[in-house]
Design an enzyme around this catalytic site. Sequence first.
Site, mmCIF file in Angstrom:
data_model
loop_
_atom_site.group_PDB
_atom_site.id
_atom_site.type_symbol
_atom_site.label_atom_id
_atom_site.label_comp_id
_atom_site.label_asym_id
_atom_site.label_seq_id
_atom_site.Cartn_x
_atom_site.Cartn_y
_atom_site.Cartn_z
ATOM 1 N N LYS A 114 0.867 -1.186 -0.087
ATOM 2 C CA LYS A 114 -0.005 0.143 -0.103
ATOM 3 C C LYS A 114 0.817 1.334 0.044
ATOM 4 C CE LYS A 114 -4.141 -2.068 0.019
ATOM 5 N NZ LYS A 114 -4.823 -1.951 -1.183
ATOM 6 N N ALA A 143 3.222 6.999 0.882
ATOM 7 C CA ALA A 143 2.164 7.690 0.033
ATOM 8 C C ALA A 143 0.983 8.409 0.743
ATOM 9 C CB ALA A 143 1.299 6.506 -0.658
ATOM 10 N N LEU A 152 -1.314 9.813 3.914
ATOM 11 C CA LEU A 152 -2.389 9.387 4.662
ATOM 12 C C LEU A 152 -3.123 8.159 4.048
ATOM 13 C CD1 LEU A 152 -4.840 9.711 6.710
ATOM 14 C CD2 LEU A 152 -5.904 11.142 5.033
ATOM 15 N N LEU A 177 -5.956 6.519 2.288
ATOM 16 C CA LEU A 177 -7.190 7.343 1.958
ATOM 17 C C LEU A 177 -8.309 6.410 2.158
ATOM 18 C CD1 LEU A 177 -5.593 9.099 -1.397
ATOM 19 C CD2 LEU A 177 -6.261 10.282 0.785
ATOM 20 N N GLY A 212 0.808 12.986 3.580
ATOM 21 C CA GLY A 212 1.262 12.609 4.908
ATOM 22 C C GLY A 212 2.517 12.149 5.090
ATOM 23 N N GLU A 272 4.746 15.350 5.404
ATOM 24 C CA GLU A 272 4.479 15.461 6.638
ATOM 25 C C GLU A 272 5.421 14.765 7.642
ATOM 26 O OE1 GLU A 272 0.251 15.557 6.601
ATOM 27 O OE2 GLU A 272 0.364 17.504 7.073
ATOM 28 N N GLU A 315 -3.259 16.588 -1.529
ATOM 29 C CA GLU A 315 -4.278 17.020 -0.872
ATOM 30 C C GLU A 315 -5.195 18.159 -1.666
ATOM 31 O OE1 GLU A 315 -1.646 16.443 0.445
ATOM 32 O OE2 GLU A 315 -1.354 16.023 2.566
ATOM 33 N N ARG A 353 -7.231 16.215 -3.938
ATOM 34 C CA ARG A 353 -8.192 15.180 -3.366
ATOM 35 C C ARG A 353 -9.098 16.134 -2.537
ATOM 36 N NH1 ARG A 353 -5.638 11.665 -5.941
ATOM 37 N NH2 ARG A 353 -3.595 11.006 -5.404
HETATM 38 C C1 1HE Z 1 -2.765 3.845 -1.151
HETATM 39 C C2 1HE Z 1 -2.433 4.850 -1.179
HETATM 40 C C3 1HE Z 1 -2.903 5.897 -0.097
HETATM 41 C C4 1HE Z 1 -1.318 3.777 -2.542
HETATM 42 N N1 1HE Z 1 -4.052 5.323 0.683
HETATM 43 N N2 1HE Z 1 -3.870 3.214 -0.368
HETATM 44 N N3 1HE Z 1 -1.670 10.523 -0.939
HETATM 45 C C5 1HE Z 1 -2.075 10.430 -2.101
HETATM 46 O O1 1HE Z 1 -3.003 11.033 -2.704
HETATM 47 C C6 1HE Z 1 -0.902 9.598 -3.109
HETATM 48 C C7 1HE Z 1 -1.867 8.459 -3.538
HETATM 49 N N4 1HE Z 1 -0.862 7.371 -4.257
HETATM 50 C C8 1HE Z 1 -0.301 7.602 -5.389
HETATM 51 O O2 1HE Z 1 -0.473 8.604 -5.890
HETATM 52 C C9 1HE Z 1 0.271 6.293 -6.034
HETATM 53 O O3 1HE Z 1 -0.133 5.127 -5.112
HETATM 54 C C10 1HE Z 1 2.032 6.368 -5.604
HETATM 55 C C11 1HE Z 1 2.753 7.613 -6.502
HETATM 56 C C12 1HE Z 1 2.229 6.865 -4.119
HETATM 57 C C13 1HE Z 1 2.597 4.916 -5.965
HETATM 58 O O4 1HE Z 1 2.151 4.676 -7.250
HETATM 59 P P1 1HE Z 1 2.442 3.298 -7.542
HETATM 60 O O5 1HE Z 1 1.878 2.927 -9.159
HETATM 61 O O6 1HE Z 1 3.769 2.681 -7.219
HETATM 62 O O7 1HE Z 1 1.288 2.396 -6.814
HETATM 63 P P2 1HE Z 1 -0.376 2.243 -6.889
HETATM 64 O O8 1HE Z 1 -0.550 1.149 -7.717
HETATM 65 O O9 1HE Z 1 -0.948 3.452 -7.209
HETATM 66 O O10 1HE Z 1 -0.633 1.671 -5.366
HETATM 67 C C14 1HE Z 1 -0.389 0.368 -4.858
HETATM 68 C C15 1HE Z 1 -1.478 0.203 -3.969
HETATM 69 O O11 1HE Z 1 -1.338 0.994 -2.607
HETATM 70 C C16 1HE Z 1 -3.043 0.294 -4.255
HETATM 71 O O12 1HE Z 1 -3.690 -0.681 -3.798
HETATM 72 P P3 1HE Z 1 -4.311 -1.862 -4.678
HETATM 73 O O13 1HE Z 1 -5.170 -2.708 -3.489
HETATM 74 O O14 1HE Z 1 -5.125 -1.514 -5.815
HETATM 75 O O15 1HE Z 1 -2.815 -2.884 -4.983
HETATM 76 C C17 1HE Z 1 -3.378 1.565 -3.941
HETATM 77 O O16 1HE Z 1 -4.681 1.964 -3.963
HETATM 78 C C18 1HE Z 1 -2.718 1.852 -2.724
HETATM 79 N N5 1HE Z 1 -2.193 2.990 -2.242
HETATM 80 N N6 1HE Z 1 -1.428 5.189 -1.928
HETATM 81 C C19 1HE Z 1 -4.384 4.113 0.472
HETATM 82 N N7 1HE Z 1 -2.438 7.127 0.229
HETATM 83 C C20 1HE Z 1 -2.572 13.930 7.913
HETATM 84 S S1 1HE Z 1 -3.496 14.479 6.475
HETATM 85 C C21 1HE Z 1 -2.455 13.654 5.199
HETATM 86 C C22 1HE Z 1 -3.318 14.033 4.138
HETATM 87 C C23 1HE Z 1 -2.611 13.179 2.921
HETATM 88 O O17 1HE Z 1 -1.686 12.259 3.007
HETATM 89 S S2 1HE Z 1 -3.457 13.069 1.555
HETATM 90 C C24 1HE Z 1 -2.288 12.419 0.298
HETATM 91 C C25 1HE Z 1 -2.669 11.010 0.175
#
Ligand code: 1HE
Length: 261
Positions: free
Chosen positions: A27, A64, A66, A68, A111, A114, A134, A137
């Site tokens: 994840k 990656a 929080l 989500l 995060g 962060e 963020e 999103r």
């Molecule tokens: C996740 C998360 C996540 C991956 N929460 N499940 N963060 C984001 O908006 C970033 C979201 N993630 C991405 O943009 C990409 O996943 C990455 C650039 C980090 C990596 O890409 P990649 O192609 O290597 O991996 P992937 O195929 O996107 O992800 C692999 C798995 O991880 C997939 O799940 P699967 O069940 O389909 O295999 C994704 O759904 C899962 N995954 N990132 C949950 N973040 C205190 S407030 C803080 C606020 C924030 O942090 S908002 C920003 C959140």
Amino acid sequence: MTHPDIHFELRGEQQEVAVIRLTRAAKRNALNDGLILALRNLFDTMPASVRAAVIDGDGPHFCAGLDLSELQERDAGQGLHHSRMWHAALERVQYGPVPVVAALHGAVVGGGLELASACHIRVADASTFYALPEGSRGIFVGGGGAVRIPKLIGAARMADMMLTGRVYNAQDGERVGLAQYLVPEGQAFDKALELAVRVAQNAPLTNYALMHALPRIAEQPADQGFFTEAMMAAIAQSAPEAKARLADFLEGRAAKVRKED
Ligand code: 1HE
């Protein structure tokens, strides 16, 4: 003491460096509530031998952000408490027992940035990229990013990242101050460990001053800052360890300052 998605080990000749690795690579090391609470607990219960720590992440990405999948069901009150939970945990990273070096690679986003910004030193390898998704999103930072990230790069750059979805690559990240060190791909952990071993050799009171006094002094008006600095300087130099280290230098036993090769 730890969590299934955190690997914890002690390194160094005196077990003086704690290595904390996020191991939720499937994840992308997304941080769910359990992981945040476990991080907090880890810093609250750090073994007494530890003098510095390294945080890194398993797999192709540091973190990656929080998890989500946990966000959808929260109402406003729960969201407030959730953010405060992150604050409490990352406060223990920044103002905890020991300096922390983050070893960054791949995604350092949301995060994840962060968490990295709560650490004292950031080492990034060439694969690192930084973003604050963020903005796109429909949410806001909640893990202390609005306080810590502008201190690294300025509020204007942070606002740009969130307004436009701008992604900084490793080189530009180092240039603007997101990381203090940039190393070739795959070398962030080794460099971070090397730095942590070095940090662990400092007098504990010096490290304490750098973690706890310096950021507070930097926030104070100059007049109060000079006064706090003088207090901290007096306490540090009165420690027996400081006297022994000064004697080592004056009697030719301590290393001189040399420029890097
Ligand atoms: C996740 C998360 C996540 C991956 N929460 N499940 N963060 C984001 O908006 C970033 C979201 N993630 C991405 O943009 C990409 O996943 C990455 C650039 C980090 C990596 O890409 P990649 O192609 O290597 O991996 P992937 O195929 O996107 O992800 C692999 C798995 O991880 C997939 O799940 P699967 O069940 O389909 O295999 C994704 O759904 C899962 N995954 N990132 C949950 N973040 C205190 S407030 C803080 C606020 C924030 O942090 S908002 C920003 C959140």
